[in-house]
Motif scaffolding. Structure first.
Motif, PDB file in Angstrom:
ATOM      1  N   MET A   1       0.706  -1.091   0.009  1.00  0.00           N
ATOM      2  CA  MET A   1      -0.013   0.228  -0.224  1.00  0.00           C
ATOM      3  C   MET A   1       0.985   1.337   0.058  1.00  0.00           C
ATOM      4  SD  MET A   1      -3.072   1.652   2.622  1.00  0.00           S
ATOM      5  CE  MET A   1      -2.830   0.210   3.751  1.00  0.00           C
ATOM      6  N   ASN A   2       1.903   1.202   0.874  1.00  0.00           N
ATOM      7  CA  ASN A   2       2.905   2.282   0.772  1.00  0.00           C
ATOM      8  C   ASN A   2       3.423   2.709  -0.374  1.00  0.00           C
ATOM      9  OD1 ASN A   2       4.137   4.508   2.301  1.00  0.00           O
ATOM     10  ND2 ASN A   2       5.932   3.293   2.142  1.00  0.00           N
ATOM     11  N   GLU A   3       3.715   1.687  -1.093  1.00  0.00           N
ATOM     12  CA  GLU A   3       4.528   1.885  -2.516  1.00  0.00           C
ATOM     13  C   GLU A   3       3.776   2.575  -3.389  1.00  0.00           C
ATOM     14  OE1 GLU A   3       6.455  -0.723  -5.920  1.00  0.00           O
ATOM     15  OE2 GLU A   3       6.311  -1.768  -4.210  1.00  0.00           O
ATOM     16  N   LEU A   4       2.450   1.993  -3.610  1.00  0.00           N
ATOM     17  CA  LEU A   4       1.318   2.641  -4.456  1.00  0.00           C
ATOM     18  C   LEU A   4       1.107   4.055  -3.915  1.00  0.00           C
ATOM     19  CD1 LEU A   4      -0.563   2.212  -6.611  1.00  0.00           C
ATOM     20  CD2 LEU A   4      -2.200   1.110  -5.145  1.00  0.00           C
ATOM     21  N   LEU A   5       1.024   4.349  -2.757  1.00  0.00           N
ATOM     22  CA  LEU A   5       0.737   5.838  -2.332  1.00  0.00           C
ATOM     23  C   LEU A   5       1.812   6.684  -2.794  1.00  0.00           C
ATOM     24  CD1 LEU A   5      -0.895   7.861  -0.802  1.00  0.00           C
ATOM     25  CD2 LEU A   5       0.246   7.313   1.308  1.00  0.00           C
ATOM     26  N   ALA A   6       3.143   6.020  -2.467  1.00  0.00           N
ATOM     27  CA  ALA A   6       4.233   7.013  -2.931  1.00  0.00           C
ATOM     28  C   ALA A   6       4.351   7.403  -4.498  1.00  0.00           C
ATOM     29  CB  ALA A   6       5.509   6.188  -2.617  1.00  0.00           C
ATOM     30  N   ILE A   7       3.832   6.354  -5.374  1.00  0.00           N
ATOM     31  CA  ILE A   7       3.745   6.516  -6.571  1.00  0.00           C
ATOM     32  C   ILE A   7       2.766   7.587  -7.125  1.00  0.00           C
ATOM     33  CG2 ILE A   7       3.253   5.351  -8.909  1.00  0.00           C
ATOM     34  CD1 ILE A   7       4.153   2.602  -7.920  1.00  0.00           C
ATOM     35  N   VAL A   8       1.426   7.547  -6.396  1.00  0.00           N
ATOM     36  CA  VAL A   8       0.474   8.442  -6.556  1.00  0.00           C
ATOM     37  C   VAL A   8       0.855   9.563  -6.186  1.00  0.00           C
ATOM     38  CG1 VAL A   8      -1.903   9.247  -6.052  1.00  0.00           C
ATOM     39  CG2 VAL A   8      -1.297   6.604  -6.472  1.00  0.00           C
TER      40      VAL A   8
ATOM     41  N   CYS B   1       3.662  15.334  -4.581  1.00  0.00           N
ATOM     42  CA  CYS B   1       3.765  15.279  -3.114  1.00  0.00           C
ATOM     43  C   CYS B   1       4.747  14.235  -2.643  1.00  0.00           C
ATOM     44  CB  CYS B   1       2.242  14.671  -2.878  1.00  0.00           C
ATOM     45  SG  CYS B   1       0.944  15.845  -3.211  1.00  0.00           S
ATOM     46  N   ARG B   2       4.710  14.239  -1.514  1.00  0.00           N
ATOM     47  CA  ARG B   2       5.379  13.097  -0.844  1.00  0.00           C
ATOM     48  C   ARG B   2       4.485  12.436   0.357  1.00  0.00           C
ATOM     49  NH1 ARG B   2       8.496  14.353   3.217  1.00  0.00           N
ATOM     50  NH2 ARG B   2       7.762  16.550   3.588  1.00  0.00           N
ATOM     51  N   SER B   3       4.869  11.238   0.503  1.00  0.00           N
ATOM     52  CA  SER B   3       4.237  10.446   1.463  1.00  0.00           C
ATOM     53  C   SER B   3       4.725   9.799   2.461  1.00  0.00           C
ATOM     54  CB  SER B   3       3.215   9.417   0.696  1.00  0.00           C
ATOM     55  OG  SER B   3       4.202   8.400   0.077  1.00  0.00           O
ATOM     56  N   SER B   4       3.990   9.731   3.698  1.00  0.00           N
ATOM     57  CA  SER B   4       4.630   8.990   4.519  1.00  0.00           C
ATOM     58  C   SER B   4       3.842   8.003   5.121  1.00  0.00           C
ATOM     59  CB  SER B   4       5.229  10.144   5.784  1.00  0.00           C
ATOM     60  OG  SER B   4       4.320  10.730   6.376  1.00  0.00           O
ATOM     61  N   TYR B   5       4.284   7.108   6.361  1.00  0.00           N
ATOM     62  CA  TYR B   5       3.283   6.168   6.764  1.00  0.00           C
ATOM     63  C   TYR B   5       3.742   5.967   8.306  1.00  0.00           C
ATOM     64  CZ  TYR B   5       6.594   2.247   5.701  1.00  0.00           C
ATOM     65  OH  TYR B   5       7.678   1.681   5.750  1.00  0.00           O
TER      66      TYR B   5
ATOM     67  N   VAL C   1      -1.531   6.751   6.859  1.00  0.00           N
ATOM     68  CA  VAL C   1      -0.642   7.392   5.744  1.00  0.00           C
ATOM     69  C   VAL C   1      -1.003   8.826   5.496  1.00  0.00           C
ATOM     70  CG1 VAL C   1      -0.518   5.262   4.272  1.00  0.00           C
ATOM     71  CG2 VAL C   1      -2.440   6.968   3.882  1.00  0.00           C
ATOM     72  N   THR C   2      -0.023   9.558   5.386  1.00  0.00           N
ATOM     73  CA  THR C   2       0.234  11.223   5.240  1.00  0.00           C
ATOM     74  C   THR C   2       0.490  11.613   4.045  1.00  0.00           C
ATOM     75  OG1 THR C   2       0.069  11.228   7.720  1.00  0.00           O
ATOM     76  CG2 THR C   2       0.463  13.056   6.214  1.00  0.00           C
TER      77      THR C   2
END
Length: 109
Positions: free
Chosen positions: A1-8, A14-18, A33-34
């Protein structure tokens, strides 16, 4: 899930963190996730992410009704994320190349 969010997130500037914790079985569980970025970019990323999560949940619900075995459902969920992340990354990379091509041609003129 984190990898997919990072791609989006990356595709929407944007950047993502979890946040995560360990489950009783020792496996990591994503607790939240943020997204970090401008309000507009975060809004775009959230819209795309919500659409993908809704699609996944609907497919997973159908699968769960057909197959009550939790391990198979988990495998389906994990496989969906990995396959979808790979396809989204491939499509975003193609879009990025397409967007850079006119710039290179204009700069070389």
């Amino acid at each position: 899930m984190n990898e997919l969010l990072a791609i989006v997130a990356h595709a929407n500037r944007c950047r993502s963190s979890y946040r995560w914790h360990k489950a009783r079985n020792g496996r990591p569980v994503i607790a939240g996730v943020t997204l970090h970025g401008t309000r507009t970019d975060i809004g775009n990323a959230q819209t795309i992410w919500t659409g993908m999560e809704t699609s996944r949940a609907l497919m997973w619900r159908v699968r769960a009704r057909r197959t009550p075995n939790a391990k198979e459902n988990a495998a389906f969920r994990d496989g969906y994320y990995k396959g979808f992340a790979h396809e989204i990354a491939r499509r975003y990379a193609a879009l990025e190349r397409d967007m850079e091509t006119p710039r290179r041609a204009a700069n070389s003129s």
